[in-house]
Design an enzyme around this catalytic site. Structure first.
Site, PDB file in Angstrom:
ATOM      1  N   ASN A  23       0.973  -1.353   0.276  1.00  0.00           N
ATOM      2  CA  ASN A  23       0.164   0.070  -0.574  1.00  0.00           C
ATOM      3  C   ASN A  23       0.848   1.055  -0.041  1.00  0.00           C
ATOM      4  O   ASN A  23       0.445   2.294   0.079  1.00  0.00           O
ATOM      5  CB  ASN A  23      -0.646   0.211   1.019  1.00  0.00           C
ATOM      6  CG  ASN A  23      -1.759  -1.186   0.986  1.00  0.00           C
ATOM      7  OD1 ASN A  23      -2.314  -1.905  -0.007  1.00  0.00           O
ATOM      8  ND2 ASN A  23      -2.226  -1.550   2.028  1.00  0.00           N
ATOM      9  N   ARG A 122     -16.898   1.738  -1.384  1.00  0.00           N
ATOM     10  CA  ARG A 122     -15.790   2.759  -1.710  1.00  0.00           C
ATOM     11  C   ARG A 122     -15.890   3.192  -2.793  1.00  0.00           C
ATOM     12  O   ARG A 122     -14.797   3.411  -3.465  1.00  0.00           O
ATOM     13  CB  ARG A 122     -14.283   1.322  -2.049  1.00  0.00           C
ATOM     14  CG  ARG A 122     -14.697   0.114  -0.984  1.00  0.00           C
ATOM     15  CD  ARG A 122     -12.896  -1.061  -0.853  1.00  0.00           C
ATOM     16  NE  ARG A 122     -12.385   0.369  -0.785  1.00  0.00           N
ATOM     17  CZ  ARG A 122     -11.178  -0.802  -0.650  1.00  0.00           C
ATOM     18  NH1 ARG A 122     -11.055  -1.495  -0.960  1.00  0.00           N
ATOM     19  NH2 ARG A 122      -9.950  -0.036  -0.470  1.00  0.00           N
ATOM     20  N   ASP A 305      -7.159  -3.533   8.335  1.00  0.00           N
ATOM     21  CA  ASP A 305      -6.056  -4.065   7.839  1.00  0.00           C
ATOM     22  C   ASP A 305      -5.959  -5.344   8.234  1.00  0.00           C
ATOM     23  O   ASP A 305      -4.902  -6.554   7.367  1.00  0.00           O
ATOM     24  CB  ASP A 305      -5.298  -4.025   7.179  1.00  0.00           C
ATOM     25  CG  ASP A 305      -5.871  -3.197   5.667  1.00  0.00           C
ATOM     26  OD1 ASP A 305      -5.733  -1.951   4.856  1.00  0.00           O
ATOM     27  OD2 ASP A 305      -6.723  -3.496   5.578  1.00  0.00           O
ATOM     28  N   ARG A 397      -2.479 -11.448  -4.023  1.00  0.00           N
ATOM     29  CA  ARG A 397      -2.897  -9.329  -3.978  1.00  0.00           C
ATOM     30  C   ARG A 397      -1.771  -9.112  -3.510  1.00  0.00           C
ATOM     31  O   ARG A 397      -0.800  -8.260  -3.347  1.00  0.00           O
ATOM     32  CB  ARG A 397      -3.969  -9.472  -4.755  1.00  0.00           C
ATOM     33  CG  ARG A 397      -5.511  -9.633  -5.035  1.00  0.00           C
ATOM     34  CD  ARG A 397      -6.097  -9.413  -5.268  1.00  0.00           C
ATOM     35  NE  ARG A 397      -5.931  -7.523  -5.194  1.00  0.00           N
ATOM     36  CZ  ARG A 397      -6.794  -6.735  -4.294  1.00  0.00           C
ATOM     37  NH1 ARG A 397      -8.363  -6.951  -3.811  1.00  0.00           N
ATOM     38  NH2 ARG A 397      -6.211  -5.659  -4.460  1.00  0.00           N
TER      39      ARG A 397
HETATM   40  C1  EPZ Z   1      -6.371   1.968   1.801  1.00  0.00           C
HETATM   41  O1  EPZ Z   1      -7.372   2.190   0.745  1.00  0.00           O
HETATM   42  C2  EPZ Z   1      -5.761   1.048   1.752  1.00  0.00           C
HETATM   43  N1  EPZ Z   1      -5.583   0.556   0.405  1.00  0.00           N
HETATM   44  C3  EPZ Z   1      -6.486  -0.197   2.132  1.00  0.00           C
HETATM   45  O2  EPZ Z   1      -6.062  -1.340   2.258  1.00  0.00           O
HETATM   46  C4  EPZ Z   1      -6.887   0.008   3.961  1.00  0.00           C
HETATM   47  O3  EPZ Z   1      -7.890  -0.668   4.640  1.00  0.00           O
HETATM   48  C5  EPZ Z   1      -7.404   1.395   3.657  1.00  0.00           C
HETATM   49  O4  EPZ Z   1      -6.536   2.317   2.759  1.00  0.00           O
HETATM   50  C6  EPZ Z   1      -7.832   2.030   5.075  1.00  0.00           C
HETATM   51  O5  EPZ Z   1      -6.452   1.978   5.800  1.00  0.00           O
HETATM   52  C7  EPZ Z   1      -4.437   0.772  -0.417  1.00  0.00           C
HETATM   53  O6  EPZ Z   1      -3.718   1.717   0.238  1.00  0.00           O
HETATM   54  C8  EPZ Z   1      -4.085   0.074  -1.968  1.00  0.00           C
HETATM   55  P1  EPZ Z   1      -9.665   4.793   2.815  1.00  0.00           P
HETATM   56  P2  EPZ Z   1      -8.397   3.387   0.190  1.00  0.00           P
HETATM   57  O7  EPZ Z   1     -10.131   5.819   1.007  1.00  0.00           O
HETATM   58  O8  EPZ Z   1      -7.309   4.507   0.389  1.00  0.00           O
HETATM   59  C9  EPZ Z   1     -14.563   5.923   2.543  1.00  0.00           C
HETATM   60  C10 EPZ Z   1      -5.696  -3.597   2.009  1.00  0.00           C
HETATM   61  O9  EPZ Z   1      -5.976  -4.812   2.352  1.00  0.00           O
HETATM   62  N2  EPZ Z   1     -14.057   6.538   1.615  1.00  0.00           N
HETATM   63  O10 EPZ Z   1      -9.247   5.135   3.491  1.00  0.00           O
HETATM   64  O11 EPZ Z   1      -9.479   3.012  -0.554  1.00  0.00           O
HETATM   65  C11 EPZ Z   1     -14.584   4.464   2.137  1.00  0.00           C
HETATM   66  O12 EPZ Z   1     -15.413   3.834   1.494  1.00  0.00           O
HETATM   67  C12 EPZ Z   1      -6.344  -2.805   1.436  1.00  0.00           C
HETATM   68  O13 EPZ Z   1      -4.861  -3.773   1.898  1.00  0.00           O
HETATM   69  C13 EPZ Z   1     -15.415   7.351   1.414  1.00  0.00           C
HETATM   70  O14 EPZ Z   1     -16.262   7.416   1.362  1.00  0.00           O
HETATM   71  O15 EPZ Z   1      -9.299   3.953   2.288  1.00  0.00           O
HETATM   72  C14 EPZ Z   1     -14.074   3.577   3.384  1.00  0.00           C
HETATM   73  O16 EPZ Z   1     -15.374   3.762   3.900  1.00  0.00           O
HETATM   74  C15 EPZ Z   1      -8.231  -3.234   1.588  1.00  0.00           C
HETATM   75  N3  EPZ Z   1     -14.856   8.459  -0.076  1.00  0.00           N
HETATM   76  C16 EPZ Z   1     -12.965   4.620   3.931  1.00  0.00           C
HETATM   77  O17 EPZ Z   1     -13.590   5.964   3.219  1.00  0.00           O
HETATM   78  C17 EPZ Z   1     -13.895   8.608  -0.475  1.00  0.00           C
HETATM   79  O18 EPZ Z   1     -13.951   9.545  -1.402  1.00  0.00           O
HETATM   80  C18 EPZ Z   1     -11.781   3.959   4.347  1.00  0.00           C
HETATM   81  O19 EPZ Z   1     -11.228   4.170   2.588  1.00  0.00           O
HETATM   82  C19 EPZ Z   1     -12.918   7.514  -0.521  1.00  0.00           C
HETATM   83  C20 EPZ Z   1     -13.318   6.941   1.065  1.00  0.00           C
END
Ligand code: EPZ
Length: 423
Positions: A23, A122, A305, A397
């Protein structure tokens, strides 16, 4: 196409090396789109997601090659397309990280909206609102997010939620904007700091990464650099949990303990013994574990995670535990798989209640998503009897040669490639 077969109950002892952080590698790879000179990245994990990101970059016009173990060169000095390929983006939502750099470099970009996934819808609304704050006109056309701007002008961007991906995308977009930007309520994960360090290495001017307010002073252009990716704290955490439940002592090497405080504290609260060294953590729990309460939160809180993996430890801890998942709306799919192995877990909304049992029993189970898959491997390693895990492409992955590394610490585990197995 492949399954993992485990005969559980063997005491696990030995050292296991942690790979580079998936990540961190994915956004840093996307950021090479900003460079007009060659970039060398080291400690890049050999994962399906990394290969997918490399293919996305190649489709956009970036020339890349693998120049050694974990070492890649990227050259985005040529013509770069403003449209990311749907076929690839739909397979990995992290491909959406190319939107910020493409907007910064080309002032127009069209990226397919990443679908939801097993753990939640997401959305990317926070990303898109941030691009608008920088002066882009954003629309949704044919399933793609489209952003166009005459100029990107530095601005104050307030995030509704400390989204990791939005913070990363917006840092990359603001790096080449005219004037100064700030991202408030920014995500503070170590991967954010790694991306900021990489961007500064290629000439950006970013301060405050790792805190809730990140300041970016826009620059004219960004050059090349040699950069090494941080260790994967989630992979390291997965192996620390294994040390606490595996009946022996596991040395988790090439990790960054500074990234693990929430997990280390929880494992200690459960009764595990953890010895912290500069880049290694030694974990055991020869007197067993006791139940605890956990709530997943943005960093530095307990990482979502690591939720599935810690639940496995709770399943065999003395007494009752609870986990409240505050980040994703559907991240308990491993519960039904653990129940097939005799775990006693009930969920209500975003809280799981876990009553510890003496022993889990091997069974045929599925990996429902990346971290749930890792949790099923942990469960199989401590269960009595044989466990067969299907849909292991989820695990591929995010974990490089997991079976090979677990064998080295005494696990009776093998990977069966069977073309007959439908995914
Ligand atoms: C990153 O995902 C990681 N992936 C995820 O890891 C990790 O679980 C997550 O951050 C939280 O720490 C990568 O870095 C590739 P977020 P990301 O945007 O960026 C909501 C793994 O297993 N949200 O922080 O997609 C969203 O729905 C993966 O390696 C909005 O509502 O996570 C979620 O409920 C899984 N609108 C929360 O925020 C947006 O525009 C956290 O999402 C963006 C996010």
């Amino acid at each position: 196409m492949a399954k993992i077969l485990i005969r559980g109950g063997k005491p696990l002892n030995g050292s296991i090396k942690v790979s580079g952080a998936k990540n961190a590698a994915l956004p840093v790879m996307a950021a090479t789109l900003l460079s007009t000179e060659p970039v060398i990245l080291k400690n890049v994990p050999d994962l399906n997601d990394v290969n997918t990101m490399a293919r996305v970059l190649q489709a956009l016009g970036v020339k890349w090659s693998k120049i050694g173990s974990g070492e890649y060169s990227f050259d985005a000095s040529g013509d770069i397309s403003e449209e990311a390929p749907y076929e690839l983006v739909k397979t990995m939502r992290a491909s959406f990280f190319v939107m910020g750099p493409l907007l910064a470099r080309l002032k127009k970009v069209r990226v397919p909206l990443p679908g939801g996934c097993a753990i939640g819808v997401r959305p990317v609304n926070i990303h898109l609102k941030g691009f608008e704050a920088l002066g882009a006109k954003v629309s949704i056309e044919g399933g793609c997010a489209v952003a166009v701007a005459d100029r990107l002008i530095g601005n104050k961007i307030m995030l509704d939620f400390p989204s990791v991906g939005a913070t990363e995308n917006l840092m990359m977009a603001a790096a080449l904007a005219e004037g100064n930007s700030s991202i408030e309520n920014a995500a503070q994960e170590p991967e954010i700091v790694d991306l900021a360090n990489f961007l500064n290495a290629i000439g950006a001017k970013i301060t405050g990464a790792g805190s809730p307010v990140i300041k970016i002073e826009g620059v004219e252009r960004l050059g090349g650099a040699h950069y090494s990716i941080i260790p994967d704290r989630i992979e390291a955490g997965t192996f620390m949990v294994l040390g606490a439940i595996g009946g022996g002592t596991v040395k988790v090497e090439k990790c960054e303990p500074e990234h693990q405080h929430a997990l280390i504290n929880k494992l200690r609260e459960m009764g595990a013994k953890l010895e912290i060294h500069s880049d290694m953590v030694e974990v055991s729990a020869l007197d067993g574990l006791k139940g605890v309460e956990v709530k997943t939160l943005p960093f530095p809180g307990f990482p979502t995670d690591m939720q599935a993996q810690l639940m496995v430890a709770m399943c065999v801890a003395r007494g009752t535990s609870s986990i409240t998942e505050t980040i994703f709306e559907n991240r308990f799919m491993h519960v039904s798989e653990l129940a097939r192995m005799g775990a006693n877990v009930n969920t209500h909304d975003r809280t799981a209640l876990i009553h510890g049992v003496e022993l889990l029993k091997g069974a045929p189970v599925s990996a429902t998503d990346l971290r749930a898959g890792a949790a099923m491997v942990l469960a199989g390693l401590i269960a009595e009897g044989r466990t067969e895990i299907s849909q292991v492409y989820h695990i591929d992955r995010g974990y490089e040669d997991l079976v090979g590394r677990l064998k080295k610490i005494g696990a009776d585990i093998e990977r069966i490639e069977d073309p007959e197995i439908d995914e």
